[in-house]
Write an enzyme that holds these catalytic residues in place. Structure first.
Site, mmCIF file in Angstrom:
data_model
loop_
_atom_site.group_PDB
_atom_site.id
_atom_site.type_symbol
_atom_site.label_atom_id
_atom_site.label_comp_id
_atom_site.label_asym_id
_atom_site.label_seq_id
_atom_site.Cartn_x
_atom_site.Cartn_y
_atom_site.Cartn_z
ATOM 1 N N GLU A 116 0.867 -1.164 0.000
ATOM 2 C CA GLU A 116 0.000 0.000 0.000
ATOM 3 C C GLU A 116 0.914 1.227 0.000
ATOM 4 O O GLU A 116 1.791 1.335 0.867
ATOM 5 C CB GLU A 116 -0.894 0.000 1.249
ATOM 6 C CG GLU A 116 -1.858 1.151 1.219
ATOM 7 C CD GLU A 116 -2.712 1.279 2.475
ATOM 8 O OE1 GLU A 116 -2.661 0.376 3.328
ATOM 9 O OE2 GLU A 116 -3.410 2.299 2.579
ATOM 10 N N ARG A 167 5.444 -12.607 9.567
ATOM 11 C CA ARG A 167 6.134 -11.375 9.188
ATOM 12 C C ARG A 167 7.470 -11.286 9.897
ATOM 13 O O ARG A 167 7.697 -11.923 10.926
ATOM 14 C CB ARG A 167 5.277 -10.155 9.483
ATOM 15 C CG ARG A 167 4.843 -10.016 10.923
ATOM 16 C CD ARG A 167 3.782 -8.958 11.093
ATOM 17 N NE ARG A 167 4.308 -7.617 10.907
ATOM 18 C CZ ARG A 167 3.843 -6.755 9.991
ATOM 19 N NH1 ARG A 167 2.861 -7.111 9.188
ATOM 20 N NH2 ARG A 167 4.339 -5.554 9.885
ATOM 21 N N LYS A 192 4.920 0.910 8.950
ATOM 22 C CA LYS A 192 4.920 2.229 8.316
ATOM 23 C C LYS A 192 4.220 3.252 9.201
ATOM 24 O O LYS A 192 4.632 4.397 9.282
ATOM 25 C CB LYS A 192 4.220 2.141 6.952
ATOM 26 C CG LYS A 192 5.062 1.462 5.897
ATOM 27 C CD LYS A 192 4.324 1.338 4.575
ATOM 28 C CE LYS A 192 3.357 0.195 4.604
ATOM 29 N NZ LYS A 192 2.712 -0.084 3.320
HETATM 30 P P1 ATP Z 1 3.000 -1.918 7.652
HETATM 31 O O1 ATP Z 1 2.316 -2.387 8.894
HETATM 32 O O2 ATP Z 1 4.426 -1.638 7.819
HETATM 33 O O3 ATP Z 1 2.261 -0.807 6.956
HETATM 34 P P2 ATP Z 1 1.721 -3.605 5.824
HETATM 35 O O4 ATP Z 1 1.612 -5.085 5.905
HETATM 36 O O5 ATP Z 1 0.510 -2.817 6.099
HETATM 37 O O6 ATP Z 1 2.936 -3.173 6.690
HETATM 38 P P3 ATP Z 1 1.759 -3.403 3.003
HETATM 39 O O7 ATP Z 1 2.181 -2.268 2.174
HETATM 40 O O8 ATP Z 1 0.318 -3.745 3.045
HETATM 41 O O9 ATP Z 1 2.308 -3.138 4.447
HETATM 42 O O10 ATP Z 1 2.619 -4.697 2.670
HETATM 43 C C1 ATP Z 1 2.963 -5.150 1.396
HETATM 44 C C2 ATP Z 1 3.349 -6.591 1.518
HETATM 45 O O11 ATP Z 1 4.469 -6.744 2.380
HETATM 46 C C3 ATP Z 1 2.231 -7.419 2.112
HETATM 47 O O12 ATP Z 1 2.096 -8.601 1.375
HETATM 48 C C4 ATP Z 1 2.674 -7.673 3.521
HETATM 49 O O13 ATP Z 1 2.145 -8.882 3.987
HETATM 50 C C5 ATP Z 1 4.191 -7.690 3.386
HETATM 51 N N1 ATP Z 1 4.821 -7.293 4.638
HETATM 52 C C6 ATP Z 1 4.588 -6.173 5.344
HETATM 53 N N2 ATP Z 1 5.309 -6.161 6.485
HETATM 54 C C7 ATP Z 1 6.022 -7.311 6.489
HETATM 55 C C8 ATP Z 1 6.959 -7.890 7.404
HETATM 56 N N3 ATP Z 1 7.301 -7.283 8.538
HETATM 57 N N4 ATP Z 1 7.492 -9.091 7.084
HETATM 58 C C9 ATP Z 1 7.155 -9.699 5.938
HETATM 59 N N5 ATP Z 1 6.286 -9.206 5.046
HETATM 60 C C10 ATP Z 1 5.713 -8.028 5.307
HETATM 61 MG MG MG Z 2 -1.252 -2.680 5.093
#
Ligand code: ATP
Ligand code: MG
Length: 561
Positions: A36, A261, A271
């Site tokens: 995102e 994760r 983020k």
């Molecule tokens: P954040 O909480 O940092 O915003 P998010 O999961 O909301 O992380 P996204 O932009 O939705 O961030 O993530 C893009 C991809 O990266 C998704 O498939 C998510 O599952 C993966 N991802 C995000 N954080 C991690 C992590 N700590 N370890 C492994 N994969 C991750």
């Molecule tokens: Mg997200």
């Protein structure tokens, strides 16, 4: 596409291998990395990037880059651009397959109309507060919304008027009609559209209703023909909903697979939290070298190879765990040990006068560029009467275990001579201003012909020939190994390490660094690996310490044996 050098197997690859055997997707493997664009990517995303693109490469499949941009209030073009740059830098190529969920808005809308017509979705007028009350809890079933029984015609009419902008934000939603008594709260008539009069970075003001993540994600995967939709563990409870939408819509159905994760010690990994650090001024920006963002790690001096290697080593599992930051540091140390040229730099200079060395003389001494790589050759390092050594390499009154320079004691200067301290010069306040030493010309190159030994070898630079530099030393961003622990959303701020950055303005580096340009990486002998900062210029050299030479990871491993 860069495949991980020797990527080990994992449960996801096992599933894909099995699917290929049974012909579930006719041998096709198509993954996607779906960030995102609401912030910069972090090392956790690197794990997901390496996994998705790595699997595609290994199984001769494809991997898409998709911006999951369904939330206009938090998303920005700046983030889209940084994501593209970071994925490329980590070492992967989506070729022409760059997609935006926002490109599918019309399709999402049509699908919603389809669900309404099938009696599987309805417009609900409950306020967000009321909806929460109706939802129930983990132990109590929810209550059906009084609007659940609306006719298909009324729902179609209201939904169309939602799209036309007739209703204010939050006044209505479109909800899936599933089961308010489901044990899985995600299945209790989840919202699939909300009203939001907000400009979108791609679609401008075309839309004032936006789809929710769970609804948009599975349809996007389906449209793109994804075979294995790999996501993190928190989506496990959402999988029934993922499946429900696609089954009800009768669409092509990818398989969602969840993995744990990445969490790292001494940092947070979200983020949302990084935005608070950036906006609160706790760090200098998203690419602050203390941040575990990909841009921060890049600025800090990490290489794509070290990050891919790290992702291989941590593996992919179903159980949540926290990886020791020492492993990440181990990976960059291992990479730079092989590649980084050695240089000498003095961080906190102490002047030395070699009293028996002629004033105008300059020796050009041979120094080895990289003992790990003979092909890197040697260079000349100037030696003269006035030198700098590290303040901490001298003690006037040394304790027993201090073997470096002290009054009357002899040490070796790396690649140069033995020197002996004969006098300590102080200012009126009693501070040491310089040392007077003598050198032994017979020890040129570092050894004494008479076989006498010294217990320490110090790095040094020639005062006249060396260059001024600013050096930034970093420590963990958080003072505790587990800053995410505890409750409150802002708690983690109080756990920041007040000493995470130390800026040294008066460092001296050897003249060979005059041409160093941003991104160049070196080992400063005895001090660690350093990288030229992006703000560095020939007039003002700035270095970031990537990592020290102390390997705590091997120590941890040995202690666990
Ligand atoms: P954040 O909480 O940092 O915003 P998010 O999961 O909301 O992380 P996204 O932009 O939705 O961030 O993530 C893009 C991809 O990266 C998704 O498939 C998510 O599952 C993966 N991802 C995000 N954080 C991690 C992590 N700590 N370890 C492994 N994969 C991750
Ligand atoms: Mg997200």
């Amino acid at each position: 596409m860069t495949a991980p050098e020797s990527a080990p197997s994992n449960f996801i690859k096992d599933i894909i291998t099995e699917d290929n055997k049974t012909g579930k997707y006719r041998g096709r493997v198509h993954t996607r990395f779906p960030p995102e664009p609401n912030g910069y990517l972090h090392i956790g995303h690197a794990k997901s990037i390496c996994l998705n693109f790595g699997i595609a490469a290994e199984f001769k499949g494809l991997c898409n880059l998709r911006m999951d941009d369904t939330n206009p209030t938090k998303e920005e073009v700046e983030y889209v651009e940084s994501i593209k740059q970071d994925v490329r830098w980590v070492g992967f190529d989506w070729q022409e397959r760059m997609y935006y969920a926002s490109n599918y808005f019309e399709r999402f809308y049509e699908c919603a109309v389809d669900l309404i017509k099938k009696g599987r979705a309805y417009v609900c007028d409950l306020s967000p507060d009321e909806m929460r009350q109706y939802r129930g809890t983990l132990t109590e079933p929810g209550k059906e919304s009084p609007y659940r029984g609306r006719s298909v015609e009324e729902n179609l009419d209201l939904f169309e008027r939602m799209r036309k902008g007739e209703f204010p934000d939050g006044s209505r939603t479109l909800r899936a009609k599933i089961d308010m008594t489901s044990g899985n709260i995600n299945m209790r008539d989840p919202v699939i559209y909300r009203i939001l009069h907000s400009e979108h970075h791609m679609t401008g003001d075309k839309w004032c209703i936006y789809p929710m993540y769970d609804y948009a994600h599975c349809i996007s995967d389906s449209i793109e023909g994804i075979t294995h939709s790999i996501c993190t563990l928190e989506f496990e409870d959402h999988r029934p909903l993922y499946d429900w939408f696609l089954d009800e819509l009768g669409m092509y159905h990818p398989q969602q697979i969840e993995f744990a994760r990445l969490n790292l010690t001494y940092t947070v990994m979200s983020k949302r939290k990084f935005i608070q650090l950036v906006e609160g001024g706790y760090v200098r920006g998203w690419d602050d070298p203390r941040m575990p963002t990909i841009s921060g790690l890049r600025r800090r001096g990490y290489t794509p190879e070290s990050i891919r290697n790290f992702c291989d080593r941590i593996g992919v599992a179903k159980a949540a765990s926290t990886v020791d930051m020492a492993l990440l540091e181990y990976c960059i140390r291992e990479d730079l040990n092989r590649r980084a040229p050695r240089m000498m730099a003095v961080l906190r200079p102490l002047k030395i006068i070699i009293t028996n060395y002629p004033e105008d003389k300059v020796d050009e001494l041979d120094a080895i560029n990289n003992p790990e790589d003979p092909s890197a050759g040697t260079r000349k390092v100037p030696f003269s009467r006035e030198l700098y050594i590290e303040q901490e390499d001298f003690m006037e009154d040394p304790p027993k275990k201090f073997f470096r320079l002290a009054p009357g004691r002899e040490v070796r200067l790396r690649y140069a001579y033995f020197i002996k301290c004969v006098d300590v010069v102080k200012d009126g306040a009693g501070n040491i201003t310089e040392l007077h030493c003598t050198y032994d010309p017979a020890t040129r190159g570092g050894d004494a012909p008479d076989g006498r030994k010294v217990k320490a070898t110090l790095h040094w630079v020639s005062a006249e020939h060396s260059l001024a530099a600013e050096v930034r030393l970093y420590d963990y961003l958080f003072a505790q190994p587990n800053p995410e622990e505890g409750t409150g959303d802002k708690d983690f701020i109080s756990k920041l390490n007040p000493k995470s950055l130390e800026v040294l303005q008066d460092c001296r580096v050897e003249p060979g660094l005059s041409g160093a340009s941003p991104g160049n990486k070196y080992q400063f002998e005895r001090l660690g690996y350093f990288c030229v900062d992006q703000d560095s210029s020939p007039e003002k050299l700035i270095f970031n310490r990537t990592v020290t030479l102390k390997d705590t990871w091997v120590k941890i491993q040995n202690a666990n044996k």
